[in-house]
Design a protein around this motif. Structure first.
Motif, short mmCIF file in Angstrom:
data_model
loop_
_atom_site.label_atom_id
_atom_site.label_comp_id
_atom_site.label_asym_id
_atom_site.label_seq_id
_atom_site.Cartn_x
_atom_site.Cartn_y
_atom_site.Cartn_z
N ARG A 26 3.22 9.43 -5.15
CA ARG A 26 3.36 8.93 -3.78
C ARG A 26 3.99 9.99 -2.86
O ARG A 26 3.72 10.01 -1.68
CB ARG A 26 4.22 7.67 -3.74
CG ARG A 26 3.55 6.50 -4.37
CD ARG A 26 4.48 5.32 -4.40
NE ARG A 26 3.72 4.14 -4.69
CZ ARG A 26 3.90 2.99 -4.11
NH1 ARG A 26 4.84 2.85 -3.20
NH2 ARG A 26 3.17 1.96 -4.43
N TYR A 27 4.85 10.83 -3.43
CA TYR A 27 5.52 11.87 -2.65
C TYR A 27 4.75 13.18 -2.67
O TYR A 27 4.81 13.95 -1.72
CB TYR A 27 6.94 12.10 -3.18
CG TYR A 27 7.81 10.89 -3.03
CD1 TYR A 27 8.34 10.54 -1.80
CD2 TYR A 27 8.09 10.07 -4.12
CE1 TYR A 27 9.12 9.41 -1.65
CE2 TYR A 27 8.87 8.94 -3.98
CZ TYR A 27 9.38 8.61 -2.75
OH TYR A 27 10.15 7.49 -2.60
N ASP A 28 4.09 13.46 -3.76
CA ASP A 28 3.32 14.70 -3.90
C ASP A 28 1.99 14.38 -4.57
O ASP A 28 1.89 14.33 -5.79
CB ASP A 28 4.10 15.73 -4.72
CG ASP A 28 3.42 17.09 -4.78
OD1 ASP A 28 2.28 17.22 -4.28
OD2 ASP A 28 4.03 18.03 -5.32
N PRO A 29 0.95 14.17 -3.76
CA PRO A 29 -0.34 13.81 -4.33
C PRO A 29 -0.97 14.92 -5.17
O PRO A 29 -1.97 14.69 -5.85
CB PRO A 29 -1.21 13.49 -3.11
CG PRO A 29 -0.49 14.03 -1.94
CD PRO A 29 0.95 14.19 -2.31
N LYS A 30 -0.39 16.11 -5.17
CA LYS A 30 -0.93 17.21 -5.97
C LYS A 30 -0.37 17.23 -7.39
O LYS A 30 -0.66 18.16 -8.14
CB LYS A 30 -0.66 18.54 -5.27
CG LYS A 30 -1.49 18.70 -4.01
CD LYS A 30 -1.39 20.10 -3.49
CE LYS A 30 -2.35 20.28 -2.33
NZ LYS A 30 -2.46 21.68 -1.96
N ILE A 31 0.42 16.23 -7.77
CA ILE A 31 0.93 16.19 -9.14
C ILE A 31 -0.26 16.14 -10.09
O ILE A 31 -1.22 15.40 -9.88
CB ILE A 31 1.89 15.01 -9.39
CG1 ILE A 31 2.47 15.09 -10.81
CG2 ILE A 31 1.24 13.68 -9.09
CD1 ILE A 31 3.58 14.09 -11.10
N VAL A 69 -2.91 23.33 -7.37
CA VAL A 69 -2.94 24.19 -6.17
C VAL A 69 -4.16 25.10 -6.16
O VAL A 69 -4.14 26.17 -5.56
CB VAL A 69 -1.64 25.04 -6.04
CG1 VAL A 69 -0.45 24.16 -5.76
CG2 VAL A 69 -1.41 25.89 -7.26
N ARG A 70 -5.23 24.65 -6.79
CA ARG A 70 -6.45 25.48 -6.84
C ARG A 70 -6.96 25.85 -5.46
O ARG A 70 -7.42 26.95 -5.24
CB ARG A 70 -7.54 24.76 -7.62
CG ARG A 70 -7.28 24.72 -9.11
CD ARG A 70 -8.31 23.92 -9.79
NE ARG A 70 -8.11 22.52 -9.35
CZ ARG A 70 -8.82 21.51 -9.75
NH1 ARG A 70 -9.81 21.69 -10.57
NH2 ARG A 70 -8.57 20.29 -9.33
N SER A 95 6.62 26.16 4.45
CA SER A 95 5.37 26.00 5.17
C SER A 95 4.41 27.09 4.70
O SER A 95 4.75 27.91 3.86
CB SER A 95 5.62 26.11 6.68
OG SER A 95 6.15 27.38 6.99
N GLY A 96 3.20 27.10 5.26
CA GLY A 96 2.23 28.13 4.90
C GLY A 96 1.33 27.70 3.76
O GLY A 96 1.20 26.51 3.46
N ARG A 97 0.72 28.68 3.12
CA ARG A 97 -0.22 28.43 2.03
C ARG A 97 0.51 27.86 0.82
O ARG A 97 1.58 28.31 0.45
CB ARG A 97 -0.89 29.76 1.68
CG ARG A 97 -2.09 29.66 0.79
CD ARG A 97 -2.86 30.98 0.76
NE ARG A 97 -2.00 32.13 0.59
CZ ARG A 97 -1.76 32.72 -0.59
NH1 ARG A 97 -2.32 32.27 -1.67
NH2 ARG A 97 -0.98 33.77 -0.66
N ASP A 98 -0.08 26.85 0.20
CA ASP A 98 0.53 26.18 -0.95
C ASP A 98 0.29 27.00 -2.22
O ASP A 98 -0.78 26.97 -2.80
CB ASP A 98 -0.06 24.78 -1.10
CG ASP A 98 0.68 23.94 -2.14
OD1 ASP A 98 1.55 24.49 -2.83
OD2 ASP A 98 0.37 22.75 -2.25
N ASP A 190 -2.95 26.09 -15.74
CA ASP A 190 -3.66 24.94 -15.17
C ASP A 190 -3.36 23.66 -15.91
O ASP A 190 -3.58 22.57 -15.41
CB ASP A 190 -5.18 25.18 -15.21
CG ASP A 190 -5.61 26.24 -14.22
OD1 ASP A 190 -4.94 26.39 -13.19
OD2 ASP A 190 -6.62 26.92 -14.49
N SER A 191 -2.86 23.80 -17.15
CA SER A 191 -2.59 22.62 -17.96
C SER A 191 -1.66 22.99 -19.11
O SER A 191 -1.66 24.12 -19.57
CB SER A 191 -3.91 22.07 -18.52
OG SER A 191 -3.66 21.02 -19.40
#
Length: 193
Positions: A26-31, A69-70, A95-98, A190-191
């Motif tokens: 909910r806080y970080d959808p990139k988990i 973060v692909r 801020s900026g690129r993830d 990646d994993s």
């Protein structure tokens, strides 16, 4: 031989991991993958001018997780009022690129605001300096560092801010230190299977 007690403990641990993953989502959808979690942590910030640790109002479950973060899209710009209030207590908003492959979060039991630290392997930070100097001028980042001292896992974040995380269980404290050190000193993955 597996007992009913072992099965219950395994089921409870799976439930905790699933719940923590869903809440963090909910806080970080990139988990992407939960790497470690522990039930109780307290956050302190080192105030160099005062030469002391100040306890912050963040206590609760601590989790370290892998992020997707692909695409390396831009980080969302935080709402002005929300970021202004948080900045004074827990540091500058990035801020900026993830490029932040990992993150640490404390799901706060005291109030609705959580504590988080973006984690980028030091090799990623160094490559950013070399290959994207304009980004580094706009938002300079420094390689992170981690150590264990007394009962704190001490983390120097990408903006040179120093935080101490008190972990209730000494074994978890060492595991968190070992994991953070591994994440910082190795190329991103990646994993973790």
């Amino acid at each position: 031989m597996t007992t009913a007690r072992d099965n219950s403990a395994t089921t409870l641990e799976l439930y905790r991991k699933t719940l923590n993953f869903n809440v963090i989502g909910r806080y970080d959808p990139k988990i992407k993958q939960l790497l470690f979690h522990t039930p109780h942590a307290t956050v302190y910030k080192w105030e160099a001018g005062e030469n002391k640790w100040n306890k912050l109002e963040y206590q609760g479950v601590l989790a370290i997780y892998l992020r997707d973060v692909r695409e390396q899209a831009e980080l969302p710009v935080p709402h002005q009022e929300a970021s202004a209030g948080a900045e004074g207590r827990c540091g500058e908003v990035l801020s900026g690129r993830d490029i932040y492959n990992y993150a640490l979060i404390v799901l706060n039991r005291i109030n609705p605001e959580n504590f988080s630290i973006a984690i980028a392997p030091n090799s990623v930070v160094n490559k950013r300096r070399l290959f994207s100097p304009e980004e580094n001028v706009q938002q300079p980042l420094e390689p992170m560092d981690v150590e264990v001292k007394d009962e704190l896992v001490i983390i120097k974040n990408l903006r040179k801010e120093v935080y101490g995380i008190w972990i209730h269980t000494p074994t978890d404290r060492q595991n968190i230190y070992d994991l953070l050190k591994y994440l910082l000193e190795n190329e991103p993955k990646d994993s973790f299977a």
